[in-house]
Design a protein around this motif. Sequence first.
Motif, mmCIF file in Angstrom:
data_model
loop_
_atom_site.group_PDB
_atom_site.id
_atom_site.type_symbol
_atom_site.label_atom_id
_atom_site.label_comp_id
_atom_site.label_asym_id
_atom_site.label_seq_id
_atom_site.Cartn_x
_atom_site.Cartn_y
_atom_site.Cartn_z
ATOM 1 N N CYS A 11 0.604 -1.680 -0.399
ATOM 2 C CA CYS A 11 0.339 -0.149 0.469
ATOM 3 C C CYS A 11 0.644 1.665 0.569
ATOM 4 C CB CYS A 11 -1.486 0.093 1.107
ATOM 5 S SG CYS A 11 -0.382 -0.163 3.090
ATOM 6 N N GLY A 12 2.118 1.083 -0.254
ATOM 7 C CA GLY A 12 3.046 2.651 0.073
ATOM 8 C C GLY A 12 3.028 3.491 0.886
ATOM 9 N N ALA A 13 3.110 2.399 1.955
ATOM 10 C CA ALA A 13 3.279 3.126 3.364
ATOM 11 C C ALA A 13 4.532 3.131 4.297
ATOM 12 C CB ALA A 13 2.759 2.168 4.616
ATOM 13 N N GLY A 14 5.800 2.825 3.337
ATOM 14 C CA GLY A 14 6.873 3.039 3.364
ATOM 15 C C GLY A 14 7.609 2.887 4.746
ATOM 16 N N GLN A 15 7.368 1.975 5.278
ATOM 17 C CA GLN A 15 7.925 2.167 6.873
ATOM 18 C C GLN A 15 8.680 0.151 6.860
ATOM 19 O OE1 GLN A 15 6.873 3.040 9.918
ATOM 20 N NE2 GLN A 15 5.418 4.245 8.345
ATOM 21 N N CYS A 16 9.159 -0.077 5.631
ATOM 22 C CA CYS A 16 9.568 -0.645 5.052
ATOM 23 C C CYS A 16 11.313 -0.332 5.049
ATOM 24 C CB CYS A 16 9.829 -1.478 4.619
ATOM 25 S SG CYS A 16 9.174 -1.156 2.786
ATOM 26 N N VAL A 17 10.815 0.984 4.398
ATOM 27 C CA VAL A 17 12.242 1.703 3.505
ATOM 28 C C VAL A 17 12.793 2.794 4.652
ATOM 29 C CG1 VAL A 17 12.893 3.596 2.196
ATOM 30 C CG2 VAL A 17 10.908 2.176 1.788
ATOM 31 N N LEU A 18 12.390 2.972 5.724
ATOM 32 C CA LEU A 18 12.132 3.695 6.946
ATOM 33 C C LEU A 18 13.562 2.730 7.889
ATOM 34 C CD1 LEU A 18 8.919 5.834 7.959
ATOM 35 C CD2 LEU A 18 11.527 6.719 6.949
ATOM 36 N N LEU A 19 12.603 1.958 8.165
ATOM 37 C CA LEU A 19 13.853 0.177 9.403
ATOM 38 C C LEU A 19 14.891 -0.117 8.282
ATOM 39 C CD1 LEU A 19 10.265 -1.273 10.236
ATOM 40 C CD2 LEU A 19 11.933 0.277 11.476
ATOM 41 N N ALA A 20 14.451 -0.425 7.259
ATOM 42 C CA ALA A 20 15.992 -0.961 6.575
ATOM 43 C C ALA A 20 16.096 -0.460 5.483
ATOM 44 C CB ALA A 20 15.407 -2.495 6.618
ATOM 45 N N PRO A 21 16.861 0.812 4.821
ATOM 46 C CA PRO A 21 16.597 1.244 3.297
ATOM 47 C C PRO A 21 17.421 1.387 2.827
ATOM 48 C CG PRO A 21 18.298 2.725 5.518
ATOM 49 C CD PRO A 21 16.694 1.651 6.021
ATOM 50 N N GLU A 22 18.542 -0.261 3.270
ATOM 51 C CA GLU A 22 19.548 -0.519 2.365
ATOM 52 C C GLU A 22 19.244 -1.615 1.255
ATOM 53 O OE1 GLU A 22 21.330 0.105 6.638
ATOM 54 O OE2 GLU A 22 19.262 -0.659 5.607
ATOM 55 N N VAL A 23 18.069 -2.611 2.258
ATOM 56 C CA VAL A 23 17.460 -3.555 1.914
ATOM 57 C C VAL A 23 16.265 -2.943 0.919
ATOM 58 C CG1 VAL A 23 15.749 -5.798 2.130
ATOM 59 C CG2 VAL A 23 17.932 -4.546 4.062
ATOM 60 N N PHE A 24 15.113 -2.237 1.496
ATOM 61 C CA PHE A 24 13.872 -1.870 0.346
ATOM 62 C C PHE A 24 13.645 -0.196 -0.139
ATOM 63 C CE2 PHE A 24 13.064 -4.660 3.785
ATOM 64 C CZ PHE A 24 11.721 -4.845 3.557
ATOM 65 N N ASP A 25 13.599 -0.346 -0.642
ATOM 66 C CA ASP A 25 12.688 1.129 -1.743
ATOM 67 C C ASP A 25 11.514 1.319 -1.823
ATOM 68 O OD1 ASP A 25 13.569 4.172 -2.155
ATOM 69 O OD2 ASP A 25 14.849 3.244 -3.692
ATOM 70 N N GLN A 26 11.361 2.307 -2.503
ATOM 71 C CA GLN A 26 9.963 2.546 -3.340
ATOM 72 C C GLN A 26 10.268 3.809 -4.599
ATOM 73 O OE1 GLN A 26 8.227 5.216 0.412
ATOM 74 N NE2 GLN A 26 6.661 3.230 -0.248
ATOM 75 N N ARG A 27 9.123 2.766 -5.331
ATOM 76 C CA ARG A 27 9.336 3.756 -6.545
ATOM 77 C C ARG A 27 8.377 4.577 -6.850
ATOM 78 N NH1 ARG A 27 5.594 -1.741 -9.223
ATOM 79 N NH2 ARG A 27 3.618 -0.615 -8.794
ATOM 80 N N ASP A 28 8.955 5.992 -7.314
ATOM 81 C CA ASP A 28 8.408 7.695 -7.763
ATOM 82 C C ASP A 28 7.106 7.579 -7.553
ATOM 83 O OD1 ASP A 28 11.049 8.070 -6.245
ATOM 84 O OD2 ASP A 28 11.751 8.229 -8.454
ATOM 85 N N ASP A 29 6.114 6.690 -8.903
ATOM 86 C CA ASP A 29 5.658 6.785 -9.198
ATOM 87 C C ASP A 29 4.267 6.476 -8.049
ATOM 88 O OD1 ASP A 29 6.109 4.807 -9.860
ATOM 89 O OD2 ASP A 29 4.949 4.478 -11.213
ATOM 90 N N GLY A 31 4.812 4.812 -5.030
ATOM 91 C CA GLY A 31 5.183 4.438 -3.447
ATOM 92 C C GLY A 31 5.224 2.485 -3.146
ATOM 93 N N VAL A 32 4.973 2.494 -4.882
ATOM 94 C CA VAL A 32 5.131 0.807 -3.840
ATOM 95 C C VAL A 32 6.612 -0.046 -4.187
ATOM 96 C CG1 VAL A 32 4.978 -1.703 -4.971
ATOM 97 C CG2 VAL A 32 3.596 -0.071 -5.820
ATOM 98 N N VAL A 33 6.518 -0.669 -3.340
ATOM 99 C CA VAL A 33 8.401 -1.391 -2.362
ATOM 100 C C VAL A 33 8.656 -1.668 -3.604
ATOM 101 C CG1 VAL A 33 7.158 -3.193 -2.073
ATOM 102 C CG2 VAL A 33 9.281 -2.427 -0.128
ATOM 103 N N ILE A 34 9.804 -1.411 -3.416
ATOM 104 C CA ILE A 34 11.294 -2.387 -4.324
ATOM 105 C C ILE A 34 12.059 -2.580 -3.640
ATOM 106 C CG2 ILE A 34 13.089 -1.677 -6.603
ATOM 107 C CD1 ILE A 34 11.593 1.150 -6.401
ATOM 108 N N LEU A 35 12.192 -3.949 -3.549
ATOM 109 C CA LEU A 35 13.158 -5.069 -2.468
ATOM 110 C C LEU A 35 14.593 -4.639 -3.354
ATOM 111 C CD1 LEU A 35 13.966 -7.129 -0.562
ATOM 112 C CD2 LEU A 35 12.770 -8.569 -2.342
ATOM 113 N N LEU A 36 15.791 -3.941 -2.978
ATOM 114 C CA LEU A 36 17.679 -4.362 -2.854
ATOM 115 C C LEU A 36 18.206 -4.759 -2.876
ATOM 116 C CD1 LEU A 36 17.254 -0.410 -2.136
ATOM 117 C CD2 LEU A 36 16.810 -1.455 -4.086
#
Length: 66
Positions: A11-29, A31-36
């Motif tokens: 749902c693009g909440a972004g909590q994963c990116v805040l907690l583990a930015p080395e592992v998760f990112d979000q699509r710009d358009d 906000g859907v998760v991107i697994l790094l």
Amino acid sequence: MKIAVDEEKCCGAGQCVLLAPEVFDQRDDDGVVILLDERPPENLYGPVREAAAVCPAAAIEVGEGA
């Protein structure tokens, strides 16, 4: 540890990116998760588990196997 994400659930909440930015990112358009990194180093296991636990859409799956 192996991580999988379900982009359909995200749902693009972004909590994963805040907690583990080395592992998760979000699509710009949308906000859907991107697994790094589907196999992060051991020092990131805690943040990744926390990201999966707090994900409001339950879109992150953490497998403990190789």
